[in-house]
Design a protein around this motif. Structure first.
Motif, PDB file in Angstrom:
ATOM      1  N   ALA A   5      18.310 -61.475 -15.372  1.00 24.35           N
ATOM      2  CA  ALA A   5      17.864 -61.359 -13.376  1.00 24.35           C
ATOM      3  C   ALA A   5      18.428 -60.019 -12.637  1.00 24.35           C
ATOM      4  N   ILE A   6      20.146 -60.197 -12.776  1.00 25.09           N
ATOM      5  CA  ILE A   6      20.659 -59.700 -12.038  1.00 25.09           C
ATOM      6  C   ILE A   6      19.963 -58.779 -11.958  1.00 25.09           C
ATOM      7  N   HIS A   7      20.779 -58.138 -13.296  1.00 24.93           N
ATOM      8  CA  HIS A   7      20.418 -56.603 -14.520  1.00 24.93           C
ATOM      9  C   HIS A   7      18.453 -55.949 -13.705  1.00 24.93           C
ATOM     10  N   ASN A   8      17.880 -56.242 -14.186  1.00 30.82           N
ATOM     11  CA  ASN A   8      16.112 -56.324 -13.032  1.00 30.82           C
ATOM     12  C   ASN A   8      16.526 -56.026 -12.094  1.00 30.82           C
ATOM     13  N   GLU A   9      17.146 -56.769 -11.112  1.00 27.80           N
ATOM     14  CA  GLU A   9      16.791 -56.931  -9.435  1.00 27.80           C
ATOM     15  C   GLU A   9      18.160 -55.125  -9.072  1.00 27.80           C
ATOM     16  N   ALA A  10      19.072 -55.452  -9.975  1.00 30.48           N
ATOM     17  CA  ALA A  10      20.053 -54.090 -10.267  1.00 30.48           C
ATOM     18  C   ALA A  10      19.231 -53.045 -10.179  1.00 30.48           C
ATOM     19  N   ILE A  11      18.533 -52.781 -11.585  1.00 28.53           N
ATOM     20  CA  ILE A  11      17.602 -51.716 -12.147  1.00 28.53           C
ATOM     21  C   ILE A  11      16.502 -51.077 -10.669  1.00 28.53           C
ATOM     22  N   GLN A  12      15.844 -52.073 -10.185  1.00 31.22           N
ATOM     23  CA  GLN A  12      14.695 -52.327  -8.638  1.00 31.22           C
ATOM     24  C   GLN A  12      15.887 -51.680  -7.877  1.00 31.22           C
ATOM     25  N   ALA A  13      16.584 -51.932  -7.680  1.00 34.94           N
ATOM     26  CA  ALA A  13      17.658 -51.317  -6.058  1.00 34.94           C
ATOM     27  C   ALA A  13      18.088 -49.908  -6.526  1.00 34.94           C
ATOM     28  N   ALA A  14      18.388 -49.236  -7.954  1.00 38.09           N
ATOM     29  CA  ALA A  14      19.228 -48.284  -8.262  1.00 38.09           C
ATOM     30  C   ALA A  14      17.376 -47.785  -7.778  1.00 38.09           C
ATOM     31  N   GLN A  15      16.572 -47.717  -8.264  1.00 31.59           N
ATOM     32  CA  GLN A  15      15.157 -47.039  -8.194  1.00 31.59           C
ATOM     33  C   GLN A  15      14.621 -47.084  -7.113  1.00 31.59           C
ATOM     34  N   LYS A  16      14.985 -47.560  -6.146  1.00 33.77           N
ATOM     35  CA  LYS A  16      14.520 -47.506  -4.660  1.00 33.77           C
ATOM     36  C   LYS A  16      16.146 -46.897  -4.587  1.00 33.77           C
ATOM     37  N   ALA A  17      16.410 -46.643  -4.341  1.00 38.20           N
ATOM     38  CA  ALA A  17      18.086 -45.732  -4.124  1.00 38.20           C
ATOM     39  C   ALA A  17      17.461 -44.468  -3.761  1.00 38.20           C
ATOM     40  N   SER A  18      17.379 -44.309  -5.625  1.00 38.69           N
ATOM     41  CA  SER A  18      16.640 -42.906  -5.878  1.00 38.69           C
ATOM     42  C   SER A  18      15.601 -42.470  -5.158  1.00 38.69           C
ATOM     43  N   MET A  19      14.436 -42.602  -5.420  1.00 42.82           N
ATOM     44  CA  MET A  19      13.111 -42.572  -4.510  1.00 42.82           C
ATOM     45  C   MET A  19      13.320 -42.335  -3.079  1.00 42.82           C
ATOM     46  N   GLU A  20      14.132 -42.932  -2.535  1.00 48.97           N
ATOM     47  CA  GLU A  20      15.006 -42.924  -1.255  1.00 48.97           C
ATOM     48  C   GLU A  20      15.771 -41.522  -1.017  1.00 48.97           C
ATOM     49  N   MET A  21      16.557 -41.484  -1.906  1.00 48.11           N
ATOM     50  CA  MET A  21      17.289 -39.932  -1.733  1.00 48.11           C
ATOM     51  C   MET A  21      16.175 -38.747  -1.705  1.00 48.11           C
ATOM     52  N   TYR A  22      15.713 -39.352  -3.482  1.00 46.30           N
ATOM     53  CA  TYR A  22      14.600 -37.920  -4.033  1.00 46.30           C
ATOM     54  C   TYR A  22      13.658 -37.973  -2.377  1.00 46.30           C
ATOM     55  N   ASP A  23      13.083 -38.395  -1.510  1.00 54.97           N
ATOM     56  CA  ASP A  23      12.088 -38.044  -0.904  1.00 54.97           C
ATOM     57  C   ASP A  23      13.177 -37.536   0.356  1.00 54.97           C
ATOM     58  N   ARG A  24      14.282 -37.421   0.590  1.00 55.65           N
ATOM     59  CA  ARG A  24      14.930 -37.173   1.841  1.00 55.65           C
ATOM     60  C   ARG A  24      15.358 -35.731   1.389  1.00 55.65           C
ATOM     61  N   ILE A  25      15.578 -35.801  -0.086  1.00 56.21           N
ATOM     62  CA  ILE A  25      16.174 -33.882   0.054  1.00 56.21           C
ATOM     63  C   ILE A  25      15.725 -33.723  -1.848  1.00 56.21           C
ATOM     64  N   GLY A  26      14.661 -34.011  -2.332  1.00 56.81           N
ATOM     65  CA  GLY A  26      13.962 -33.073  -3.099  1.00 56.81           C
ATOM     66  C   GLY A  26      15.278 -33.227  -4.330  1.00 56.81           C
ATOM     67  N   ASP A  27      14.673 -32.825  -5.579  1.00 60.21           N
ATOM     68  CA  ASP A  27      15.214 -32.530  -6.782  1.00 60.21           C
ATOM     69  C   ASP A  27      15.782 -30.663  -7.058  1.00 60.21           C
ATOM     70  N   ASP A  28      16.650 -31.150  -6.138  1.00 57.73           N
ATOM     71  CA  ASP A  28      17.157 -29.578  -5.954  1.00 57.73           C
ATOM     72  C   ASP A  28      18.812 -29.721  -6.585  1.00 57.73           C
ATOM     73  N   PHE A  29      19.290 -28.307  -6.592  1.00 54.06           N
ATOM     74  CA  PHE A  29      20.893 -28.387  -6.822  1.00 54.06           C
ATOM     75  C   PHE A  29      21.426 -29.727  -6.025  1.00 54.06           C
ATOM     76  N   PRO A  30      22.653 -29.747  -6.690  1.00 54.21           N
ATOM     77  CA  PRO A  30      23.335 -29.832  -7.673  1.00 54.21           C
ATOM     78  C   PRO A  30      23.200 -30.533  -8.620  1.00 54.21           C
ATOM     79  N   CYS A  31      23.307 -29.709  -9.823  1.00 53.27           N
ATOM     80  CA  CYS A  31      22.277 -30.711 -10.803  1.00 53.27           C
ATOM     81  C   CYS A  31      23.697 -31.143 -11.993  1.00 53.27           C
ATOM     82  N   GLY A  32      23.546 -32.883 -12.783  1.00 52.21           N
ATOM     83  CA  GLY A  32      24.828 -33.507 -12.890  1.00 52.21           C
ATOM     84  C   GLY A  32      23.918 -34.972 -13.567  1.00 52.21           C
ATOM     85  N   PHE A  33      24.854 -35.764 -13.813  1.00 53.94           N
ATOM     86  CA  PHE A  33      24.676 -37.003 -14.443  1.00 53.94           C
ATOM     87  C   PHE A  33      25.634 -37.796 -13.896  1.00 53.94           C
TER      88      PHE A  33
END
Length: 106
Positions: A5-33
């Motif tokens: 349950a904690i892991h799934n909540e954390a995964i959902q939060a990670a997906q949401k935060a990543s999508m919000e950042m994607y919507d703001r800046i798009g998938d451009d440089f810098p590349c990384g991990f």
């Protein structure tokens, strides 16, 4: 212990935060991990709970989960937002666990 349950909540939060950042800046440089590292002992109940949910032994110590958002982009900022969100959720439920986000440029 890191429960599903904690892991799934954390995964959902990670997906949401990543999508919000994607919507703001798009998938451009810098590349990384990006990843999260939990400094737990692998032979304990706590460590085994992290390993059971996909964390793998890190060379520098602890256990890591790479790209917890699962987002398939190149931009390190987007992936890092997800890793930070994942770590913050785990810290909320397991405040005694040392878990941090990390990233590097490609």
């Amino acid at each position: 212990m890191l429960t599903v349950a904690i892991h799934n909540e954390a995964i959902q939060a990670a997906q949401k935060a990543s999508m919000e950042m994607y919507d703001r800046i798009g998938d451009d440089f810098p590349c990384g991990f990006a990843w999260v590292t939990a400094y737990v002992k692998g032979n304990t109940k706590l460590g085994k709970s992290f390993k059971a949910l996909g964390f793998r032994k890190a060379y520098g110590g602890g256990y890591q989960l790479w790209n917890p958002s699962g987002i398939g982009v190149q931009n390190v900022d987007i992936k890092e937002a997800g890793a930070e969100a994942y770590a913050s959720i785990v810290k909320k439920y397991l405040p005694d666990v040392s878990i941090y986000s990390g990233s590097r440029l490609d």
